[in-house]
Design a protein around this motif. Structure first.
Motif, PDB file in Angstrom:
ATOM      1  N   GLU A  78      44.074  43.171  33.221  1.00 59.07           N
ATOM      2  CA  GLU A  78      44.502  42.749  31.896  1.00 59.07           C
ATOM      3  C   GLU A  78      45.255  41.434  32.008  1.00 59.07           C
ATOM      4  O   GLU A  78      46.088  41.260  32.912  1.00 59.07           O
ATOM      5  N   VAL A  79      44.960  40.527  31.123  1.00 55.43           N
ATOM      6  CA  VAL A  79      45.656  39.248  31.134  1.00 55.43           C
ATOM      7  C   VAL A  79      46.063  38.905  29.708  1.00 55.43           C
ATOM      8  O   VAL A  79      45.315  39.145  28.757  1.00 55.43           O
ATOM      9  N   LEU A  80      47.276  38.390  29.570  1.00 62.12           N
ATOM     10  CA  LEU A  80      47.772  37.975  28.255  1.00 62.12           C
ATOM     11  C   LEU A  80      47.412  36.516  28.009  1.00 62.12           C
ATOM     12  O   LEU A  80      47.497  35.684  28.925  1.00 62.12           O
ATOM     13  N   ALA A  81      47.019  36.222  26.782  1.00 64.48           N
ATOM     14  CA  ALA A  81      46.695  34.836  26.434  1.00 64.48           C
ATOM     15  C   ALA A  81      47.911  33.953  26.673  1.00 64.48           C
ATOM     16  O   ALA A  81      49.028  34.273  26.234  1.00 64.48           O
ATOM     17  N   GLY A  82      47.710  32.871  27.416  1.00 62.47           N
ATOM     18  CA  GLY A  82      48.792  31.935  27.690  1.00 62.47           C
ATOM     19  C   GLY A  82      49.654  32.293  28.876  1.00 62.47           C
ATOM     20  O   GLY A  82      50.570  31.545  29.228  1.00 62.47           O
ATOM     21  N   THR A  83      49.368  33.462  29.495  1.00 64.21           N
ATOM     22  CA  THR A  83      50.158  33.883  30.658  1.00 64.21           C
ATOM     23  C   THR A  83      49.247  33.993  31.879  1.00 64.21           C
ATOM     24  O   THR A  83      48.403  34.891  31.945  1.00 64.21           O
ATOM     25  N   PRO A  84      49.371  33.089  32.847  1.00 70.60           N
ATOM     26  CA  PRO A  84      48.493  33.135  34.030  1.00 70.60           C
ATOM     27  C   PRO A  84      48.651  34.435  34.806  1.00 70.60           C
ATOM     28  O   PRO A  84      49.750  34.993  34.900  1.00 70.60           O
ATOM     29  N   LEU A  85      47.537  34.931  35.333  1.00 72.07           N
ATOM     30  CA  LEU A  85      47.555  36.112  36.185  1.00 72.07           C
ATOM     31  C   LEU A  85      47.236  35.665  37.611  1.00 72.07           C
ATOM     32  O   LEU A  85      46.203  35.030  37.850  1.00 72.07           O
ATOM     33  N   GLN A  86      48.110  36.008  38.555  1.00 74.26           N
ATOM     34  CA  GLN A  86      47.915  35.573  39.943  1.00 74.26           C
ATOM     35  C   GLN A  86      47.591  36.786  40.814  1.00 74.26           C
ATOM     36  O   GLN A  86      48.317  37.771  40.827  1.00 74.26           O
ATOM     37  N   LEU A  87      46.465  36.683  41.544  1.00 75.72           N
ATOM     38  CA  LEU A  87      46.060  37.727  42.486  1.00 75.72           C
ATOM     39  C   LEU A  87      46.290  37.199  43.900  1.00 75.72           C
ATOM     40  O   LEU A  87      45.757  36.145  44.265  1.00 75.72           O
ATOM     41  N   GLU A  88      47.059  37.935  44.677  1.00 75.98           N
ATOM     42  CA  GLU A  88      47.415  37.467  46.016  1.00 75.98           C
ATOM     43  C   GLU A  88      46.829  38.382  47.091  1.00 75.98           C
ATOM     44  O   GLU A  88      46.382  39.490  46.828  1.00 75.98           O
ATOM     45  N   GLY A  89      46.825  37.877  48.318  1.00 73.83           N
ATOM     46  CA  GLY A  89      46.356  38.656  49.447  1.00 73.83           C
ATOM     47  C   GLY A  89      44.855  38.904  49.441  1.00 73.83           C
ATOM     48  O   GLY A  89      44.395  39.925  49.965  1.00 73.83           O
ATOM     49  N   LEU A  90      44.094  37.994  48.876  1.00 76.96           N
ATOM     50  CA  LEU A  90      42.644  38.182  48.770  1.00 76.96           C
ATOM     51  C   LEU A  90      41.941  37.796  50.067  1.00 76.96           C
ATOM     52  O   LEU A  90      42.356  36.876  50.779  1.00 76.96           O
ATOM     53  N   ASP A 135      43.072  28.772  44.505  1.00 75.10           N
ATOM     54  CA  ASP A 135      42.249  28.110  43.495  1.00 75.10           C
ATOM     55  C   ASP A 135      42.471  28.827  42.158  1.00 75.10           C
ATOM     56  O   ASP A 135      43.223  29.819  42.079  1.00 75.10           O
ATOM     57  N   SER A 136      41.825  28.349  41.125  1.00 70.53           N
ATOM     58  CA  SER A 136      42.032  28.960  39.803  1.00 70.53           C
ATOM     59  C   SER A 136      40.723  29.003  39.015  1.00 70.53           C
ATOM     60  O   SER A 136      39.818  28.187  39.232  1.00 70.53           O
ATOM     61  N   ILE A 137      40.652  29.976  38.138  1.00 69.32           N
ATOM     62  CA  ILE A 137      39.530  30.104  37.192  1.00 69.32           C
ATOM     63  C   ILE A 137      40.143  30.167  35.795  1.00 69.32           C
ATOM     64  O   ILE A 137      41.094  30.915  35.551  1.00 69.32           O
ATOM     65  N   THR A 138      39.597  29.390  34.888  1.00 71.73           N
ATOM     66  CA  THR A 138      40.113  29.337  33.515  1.00 71.73           C
ATOM     67  C   THR A 138      39.121  29.971  32.557  1.00 71.73           C
ATOM     68  O   THR A 138      37.929  29.650  32.576  1.00 71.73           O
ATOM     69  N   ILE A 139      39.614  30.884  31.736  1.00 76.91           N
ATOM     70  CA  ILE A 139      38.796  31.530  30.703  1.00 76.91           C
ATOM     71  C   ILE A 139      39.310  31.045  29.348  1.00 76.91           C
ATOM     72  O   ILE A 139      40.509  31.160  29.047  1.00 76.91           O
ATOM     73  N   THR A 140      38.409  30.512  28.536  1.00 75.24           N
ATOM     74  CA  THR A 140      38.794  29.995  27.214  1.00 75.24           C
ATOM     75  C   THR A 140      38.110  30.824  26.126  1.00 75.24           C
ATOM     76  O   THR A 140      36.882  30.958  26.117  1.00 75.24           O
ATOM     77  N   ASN A 141      38.924  31.384  25.241  1.00 76.19           N
ATOM     78  CA  ASN A 141      38.404  32.169  24.113  1.00 76.19           C
ATOM     79  C   ASN A 141      38.578  31.376  22.821  1.00 76.19           C
ATOM     80  O   ASN A 141      39.704  31.054  22.432  1.00 76.19           O
ATOM     81  N   GLN A 142      37.452  31.076  22.193  1.00 79.28           N
ATOM     82  CA  GLN A 142      37.481  30.389  20.899  1.00 79.28           C
ATOM     83  C   GLN A 142      37.157  31.417  19.825  1.00 79.28           C
ATOM     84  O   GLN A 142      36.072  31.988  19.797  1.00 79.28           O
ATOM     85  N   GLU A 143      38.141  31.678  18.970  1.00 77.64           N
ATOM     86  CA  GLU A 143      37.935  32.691  17.932  1.00 77.64           C
ATOM     87  C   GLU A 143      36.796  32.282  17.008  1.00 77.64           C
ATOM     88  O   GLU A 143      36.734  31.156  16.526  1.00 77.64           O
ATOM     89  N   ILE A 144      35.893  33.224  16.770  1.00 79.03           N
ATOM     90  CA  ILE A 144      34.748  32.955  15.895  1.00 79.03           C
ATOM     91  C   ILE A 144      35.173  33.137  14.444  1.00 79.03           C
ATOM     92  O   ILE A 144      35.790  34.152  14.089  1.00 79.03           O
ATOM     93  N   ARG A 157      47.864  38.492  22.465  1.00 78.43           N
ATOM     94  CA  ARG A 157      47.115  39.706  22.722  1.00 78.43           C
ATOM     95  C   ARG A 157      46.563  39.675  24.145  1.00 78.43           C
ATOM     96  O   ARG A 157      46.533  38.628  24.782  1.00 78.43           O
ATOM     97  N   SER A 158      46.143  40.824  24.620  1.00 79.69           N
ATOM     98  CA  SER A 158      45.630  40.914  25.984  1.00 79.69           C
ATOM     99  C   SER A 158      44.112  40.976  25.990  1.00 79.69           C
ATOM    100  O   SER A 158      43.482  41.400  25.011  1.00 79.69           O
ATOM    101  N   PHE A 159      43.539  40.560  27.104  1.00 79.27           N
ATOM    102  CA  PHE A 159      42.089  40.577  27.298  1.00 79.27           C
ATOM    103  C   PHE A 159      41.783  41.225  28.640  1.00 79.27           C
ATOM    104  O   PHE A 159      42.583  41.149  29.579  1.00 79.27           O
TER     105      PHE A 159
END
Length: 201
Positions: free
Chosen positions: A19-31, A63-72, A1-3
């Motif tokens: 929008e980012v899919l779980a398990g699929t890295p999103l890369q932003l370039e030219g920042l 660099d990278s930022i990691t978001i972890t979602n733990q289902e409640i 699913r997407s977040f």
């Protein structure tokens, strides 16, 4: 699913949603260089942890930022109360069959429950759960309101109360067999006495 995430930094001073899919890295370039942070927009149903903000510089251009979602998950507690017809608790233990319907059991799931021993079901999805009792014709059944598990309410209790139905009084019209036999003997005796008197006149 997407977040949905909101990225904030020099290139997005007011924040930009992506929008980012779980398990699929999103890369932003030219920042533009500078500090970037990320927050998740809708976290309902999840405990979310985000790694620290990153600082892009001439020396550190990637660099990278990691978001972890733990289902409640939540916990349902079901309690069975057994009463006699007068409303007093019964000490004898009996087993009853119930059916639970909710997000974890969309088609319904049956369980056995005993009075005096709570039934605890852990690891269920958040949402509303309802209970019905099966095969309880001998009882008047009262069930508390449906339980709703949320991010803030992760444990809820449903109480099922069974009260014995009053026994109907015996309404049949009976007779006293002793009186019937005695009455019959008295009638027969009267007939015999009358017949003997006629014969001796």
């Amino acid at each position: 699913r997407s977040f949905t995430l909101r990225v904030t930094g020099p290139s997005y001073p007011l924040g930009m949603e992506v929008e980012v899919l779980a398990g699929t890295p999103l890369q932003l370039e030219g920042l533009l260089l500078g500090e970037y942070s990320v927050v998740e927009v809708d976290t309902e149903g999840y405990d979310v942890s985000v790694s620290s903000a990153v600082l892009l510089s001439v020396e550190n251009r990637q660099d990278s930022i990691t978001i972890t979602n733990q289902e409640i998950r939540g916990t349902l507690i079901l309690e069975k109360v057994l009463l006699d017809a007068s409303g007093n608790n019964l000490s004898g233990v009996k087993e009853f069959e119930i059916k639970i319907t909710g997000p974890s059991f969309p088609s319904g799931q049956t369980y056995l429950i005993k009075n005096g021993t709570p039934l605890t079901i852990e690891g269920v999805l958040l949402g509303e759960y309802r209970v019905e009792e099966l095969n309880a014709t001998a009882y008047t059944v009262t069930i508390s309101a449906p339980a709703r598990l949320t991010d803030d309410v992760r444990s809820a209790t449903i109480t099922i109360t069974n009260r014995e139905k009053p026994k109907l009084p015996h309404t049949g019209i009976g007779f006293d067999p002793t009186f019937y036999v005695a009455g019959s003997l008295m009638i027969l005796l009267g007939i015999l006495l009358r017949k003997s008197k006629v014969g001796t006149h």
